[in-house]
Design an enzyme around this catalytic site. Sequence first.
Site, short mmCIF file in Angstrom:
data_model
loop_
_atom_site.label_atom_id
_atom_site.label_comp_id
_atom_site.label_asym_id
_atom_site.label_seq_id
_atom_site.Cartn_x
_atom_site.Cartn_y
_atom_site.Cartn_z
CE LYS A 385 -4.07 -1.63 2.63
NZ LYS A 385 -5.17 -0.98 1.92
NE ARG A 393 -8.53 3.14 0.72
CZ ARG A 393 -8.70 2.03 1.42
NH1 ARG A 393 -9.72 1.23 1.15
NH2 ARG A 393 -7.86 1.71 2.38
CG HIS A 446 -5.11 2.03 5.08
ND1 HIS A 446 -5.55 1.06 4.19
CD2 HIS A 446 -5.84 1.85 6.21
CE1 HIS A 446 -6.49 0.33 4.76
NE2 HIS A 446 -6.70 0.79 5.98
CG HIS A 453 -11.37 -6.31 5.46
ND1 HIS A 453 -11.06 -5.06 5.93
CD2 HIS A 453 -12.29 -6.81 6.33
CE1 HIS A 453 -11.76 -4.80 7.03
NE2 HIS A 453 -12.51 -5.85 7.30
NE ARG A 512 -12.93 -2.74 4.18
CZ ARG A 512 -12.92 -1.80 5.11
NH1 ARG A 512 -13.90 -1.72 5.99
NH2 ARG A 512 -11.94 -0.92 5.17
#
Length: 571
Positions: A385, A393, A446, A453, A512
């Site tokens: 990440k 995002r 983040h 997940h 998610r």
Amino acid sequence: MLDDDTQSRSSDEPEQARPTAVARLAHSRRGFLKGMMTAATASFGLGAGVLAAPEAAHARGKGRRDRRRFQVFRIRSWAARLHLAERTPRKADNGDEQRYADQRASFSKTLPHDDLGEVDRSAYRALLRALASREPADFEAIPLSPQADRRLANPQAAFVFDLVGRDGHATRLPEAPAFASAELSAEIAEVYWQALTRDVPFRAYDASPLVAAAIDDLNALPAVLAPTEGGVVTPGTLFRGETPGDRVGPYLSQFLWHDVPYGAAPIVQRYQTPIPGDDFMTSYEEWLAIQRGAAPAASIRFDATRRYLRDARGLGEYVHVDVLFQAYYNAAMILTGFGPDALDPALPYRGSASQGGFVTFGGPHLFDLVAKAARVALGGAWYHKWCVHRRLRPEVYAGRIENHLRGAKDYGLPLDLLMSEAVARVRTQQGNALLPMAYPEGSPTHPAYPAGHATVAGACATILKAFANEAFEIPDPVEASEDGLDLLAWGGEPLTLGGEIDKLAANISLGRDAAGVHYRTDARGIEVGESQAIGILQDYSRTYNEDFDGFTLTRFDGRRIRIVDGRVRLA
């Protein structure tokens, strides 16, 4: 990208595919141990009596105590040598960070932003400087927005070391789809449709006009990333994972519906779920404040009745507040509650007339590894990440779409996406193209790629499969009613443990996405987590006293492997 490591094969690949490395490692084992003992003596000033061979120590009367110490040393040294023999794979990003001076495709939540939601470049450079230097003081010097109530989520965890399993920096992850690519257009379109269909019960997908519209729209895009049947998305593949088990039976895994035998307090899996239509960040002012790190002004409104999970809104809330290994810990309790036939027949004690597993090859062993794998996997996710990809995002991508469509800035977005039914429906519904979010705060602070997940899912599911009889058919399979008040008997094809474990990993990962905080390819973190769990099993496979033929499991790509004596072999 802040990484220039070289490409090679990881030791979680079956050894048939890497005979030279394994042969070299095996051939050098005795010499390596001898060299390690010599080096330890020199480095630490230890006398020969301390680091002598265990046989010699025994001869001098030191007995089992010294022999045990050397056994520990050898096992730990061998595990370290195994991972040292791996070469860290080359990391490749998609080039967006270098391609766009305005950092339109990069994660920047909580930093200062202008009115377009673009990050202050000096603040972004400070983030890059901290990641390059790894100095704690540089992380403290990263400037946040004056509006920020939230903080960056633990970027220094990207540099953590673990003492078991594969180092997170040694895991592979392909580059993410680029900002202006057809692949990312398909991904954000899917996320829009997941938001639009949050309140459609999974059981009603076949008959839902909204689901039919989603399928038509996704199939019309140049790139189709979702699982398909005959090359097209169908009600049976929409929003599902990509393993064979994902496509069999109800949308949700049995492990999200069966009661959990949680000690003296069995858990009925009815959950607190949000009311239908409870979406957030649908105004530009709210969206911009959230990008600047402001705390949300709104909060989730919950249904007064607890229900079984039956739609994407409920699933999204489950993965909003879960302890990351929670679903797999529950699955381990359900699995062991099915009885001994649900466990891998090759595990020790299955045929023993005098013993049973407990500390090893029993419940405490399985539960410990599930939790341990989750934490180790997160270290790998955080490395990718923060140090490699720093992907924006979905909520930010939708903000770029909105600013493009209202003429504030041309972001060079694909016309197919801008003209898609997904974007049109969202604009009609709320007057803009912002992504309706399931969480008031939007995404975590983040980067998106890979999903934490998903990485935990890959790790924990791998541990579960290492202990499970994957062919075992789950007794009394069920599915939730459309209102979530009852469990109905599932009358379709048999559901196996292996298939339902894989499905559980996909449900948690893609849940998610349904909340709006990830894209489909962020679930590639499953591969990172799987690799790290295999590394853990490699290390532990040499530690047992029992006669043990190794852990056998099916990888997410369908290959059957056996992990024995520290090595990975095709089963």
